[in-house]
Design a protein around this motif. Structure first.
Motif, PDB file in Angstrom:
ATOM      1  N   VAL A   1       0.955  -1.339   0.029  1.00 56.02           N
ATOM      2  CA  VAL A   1       0.070  -0.416  -0.144  1.00 56.02           C
ATOM      3  C   VAL A   1       0.858   1.011   0.240  1.00 56.02           C
ATOM      4  N   LEU A   2       2.257   0.852   0.306  1.00 55.13           N
ATOM      5  CA  LEU A   2       2.292   2.394   0.869  1.00 55.13           C
ATOM      6  C   LEU A   2       3.195   2.395  -0.301  1.00 55.13           C
ATOM      7  N   MET A   3       3.706   1.311  -1.227  1.00 53.30           N
ATOM      8  CA  MET A   3       4.147   1.885  -2.816  1.00 53.30           C
ATOM      9  C   MET A   3       3.110   2.595  -3.551  1.00 53.30           C
ATOM     10  N   MET A   4       1.955   2.644  -3.393  1.00 49.84           N
ATOM     11  CA  MET A   4       1.352   2.845  -4.556  1.00 49.84           C
ATOM     12  C   MET A   4       1.049   3.759  -3.750  1.00 49.84           C
ATOM     13  N   ILE A   5       0.543   4.039  -2.861  1.00 51.35           N
ATOM     14  CA  ILE A   5       1.248   5.614  -2.512  1.00 51.35           C
ATOM     15  C   ILE A   5       1.723   6.963  -2.398  1.00 51.35           C
ATOM     16  N   VAL A   6       3.135   6.437  -2.269  1.00 51.51           N
ATOM     17  CA  VAL A   6       3.996   7.429  -2.851  1.00 51.51           C
ATOM     18  C   VAL A   6       4.098   8.087  -3.909  1.00 51.51           C
ATOM     19  N   PRO A   7       4.153   7.472  -5.033  1.00 48.50           N
ATOM     20  CA  PRO A   7       3.267   7.949  -6.059  1.00 48.50           C
ATOM     21  C   PRO A   7       2.619   8.632  -5.947  1.00 48.50           C
ATOM     22  N   GLU A   8       1.016   8.889  -5.768  1.00 51.27           N
ATOM     23  CA  GLU A   8       0.157   9.590  -5.207  1.00 51.27           C
ATOM     24  C   GLU A   8       0.919  10.724  -4.342  1.00 51.27           C
ATOM     25  N   LEU A   9       2.051  10.665  -3.690  1.00 51.42           N
ATOM     26  CA  LEU A   9       2.299  11.640  -2.251  1.00 51.42           C
ATOM     27  C   LEU A   9       3.133  12.807  -3.475  1.00 51.42           C
ATOM     28  N   ALA A  10       3.616  12.113  -4.295  1.00 50.45           N
ATOM     29  CA  ALA A  10       4.978  13.068  -5.305  1.00 50.45           C
ATOM     30  C   ALA A  10       4.457  13.802  -5.924  1.00 50.45           C
ATOM     31  N   GLU A  11       3.398  13.304  -6.458  1.00 48.12           N
ATOM     32  CA  GLU A  11       2.412  14.167  -7.548  1.00 48.12           C
ATOM     33  C   GLU A  11       1.590  15.521  -6.652  1.00 48.12           C
ATOM     34  N   LEU A  12       1.296  15.053  -5.239  1.00 50.48           N
ATOM     35  CA  LEU A  12       0.650  15.869  -4.341  1.00 50.48           C
ATOM     36  C   LEU A  12       1.710  17.747  -4.160  1.00 50.48           C
ATOM     37  N   PHE A  13       2.709  17.007  -4.053  1.00 54.04           N
ATOM     38  CA  PHE A  13       4.000  17.380  -3.686  1.00 54.04           C
ATOM     39  C   PHE A  13       4.089  18.754  -4.846  1.00 54.04           C
ATOM     40  N   ASP A  14       4.517  18.023  -5.969  1.00 53.18           N
ATOM     41  CA  ASP A  14       4.651  19.258  -7.226  1.00 53.18           C
ATOM     42  C   ASP A  14       3.588  20.157  -7.262  1.00 53.18           C
ATOM     43  N   THR A  15       2.167  19.935  -7.002  1.00 53.16           N
ATOM     44  CA  THR A  15       1.072  20.646  -7.029  1.00 53.16           C
ATOM     45  C   THR A  15       1.408  21.988  -5.821  1.00 53.16           C
ATOM     46  N   ILE A  16       1.498  21.633  -4.819  1.00 50.95           N
ATOM     47  CA  ILE A  16       1.855  22.277  -3.973  1.00 50.95           C
ATOM     48  C   ILE A  16       2.346  22.974  -4.355  1.00 50.95           C
ATOM     49  N   LYS A  17       3.806  22.896  -5.221  1.00 51.08           N
ATOM     50  CA  LYS A  17       5.394  22.930  -5.276  1.00 51.08           C
ATOM     51  C   LYS A  17       4.370  24.437  -6.644  1.00 51.08           C
ATOM     52  N   SER A  18       3.979  23.705  -7.405  1.00 51.84           N
ATOM     53  CA  SER A  18       4.290  24.115  -8.824  1.00 51.84           C
ATOM     54  C   SER A  18       3.085  25.904  -8.146  1.00 51.84           C
ATOM     55  N   LEU A  19       1.567  25.733  -6.820  1.00 52.14           N
ATOM     56  CA  LEU A  19       1.174  26.315  -6.802  1.00 52.14           C
ATOM     57  C   LEU A  19       1.580  27.323  -6.409  1.00 52.14           C
ATOM     58  N   PHE A  20       2.610  27.173  -5.495  1.00 49.27           N
ATOM     59  CA  PHE A  20       3.168  28.457  -4.445  1.00 49.27           C
ATOM     60  C   PHE A  20       3.939  28.516  -5.233  1.00 49.27           C
ATOM     61  N   ASP A  21       4.872  28.094  -6.283  1.00 47.10           N
ATOM     62  CA  ASP A  21       6.047  28.192  -7.263  1.00 47.10           C
ATOM     63  C   ASP A  21       7.385  28.885  -6.317  1.00 47.10           C
ATOM     64  N   LEU A  22       7.578  27.625  -5.778  1.00 49.91           N
ATOM     65  CA  LEU A  22       8.782  27.035  -5.012  1.00 49.91           C
ATOM     66  C   LEU A  22       9.471  26.485  -5.327  1.00 49.91           C
TER      67      LEU A  22
END
Length: 64
Positions: A43-64
């Motif tokens: 389950v963790l291996m399934m969730i890790v790509p989703e978390l990476a996508e979430l962090f990329d979205t947050i990074k692009s949202l705040f222009d970091l």
């Protein structure tokens, strides 16, 4: 996150719960614990790509 993804995680959880119950009732507690740990890792291996996508979205949202 799609609903299909949540159903996949729930399916893995149900399968691991059944395996755990069968192994525990047959007196193989060590294998039951290992199967539970394997389920958590899957389950963790399934969730890790989703978390990476979430962090990329947050990074692009705040222009970091």
């Amino acid at each position: 996150m799609e609903v299909d993804f949540i159903f996949k995680i729930a399916g893995v959880g149900l399968i691991i719960a059944v395996i755990n119950t069968v192994l525990t009732r047959s007196g193989r507690e060590e294998q039951a614990m290992l199967s539970t740990i394997a389920g958590v890792i899957v389950v963790l291996m399934m969730i890790v790509p989703e978390l990476a996508e979430l962090f990329d979205t947050i990074k692009s949202l705040f222009d970091l």
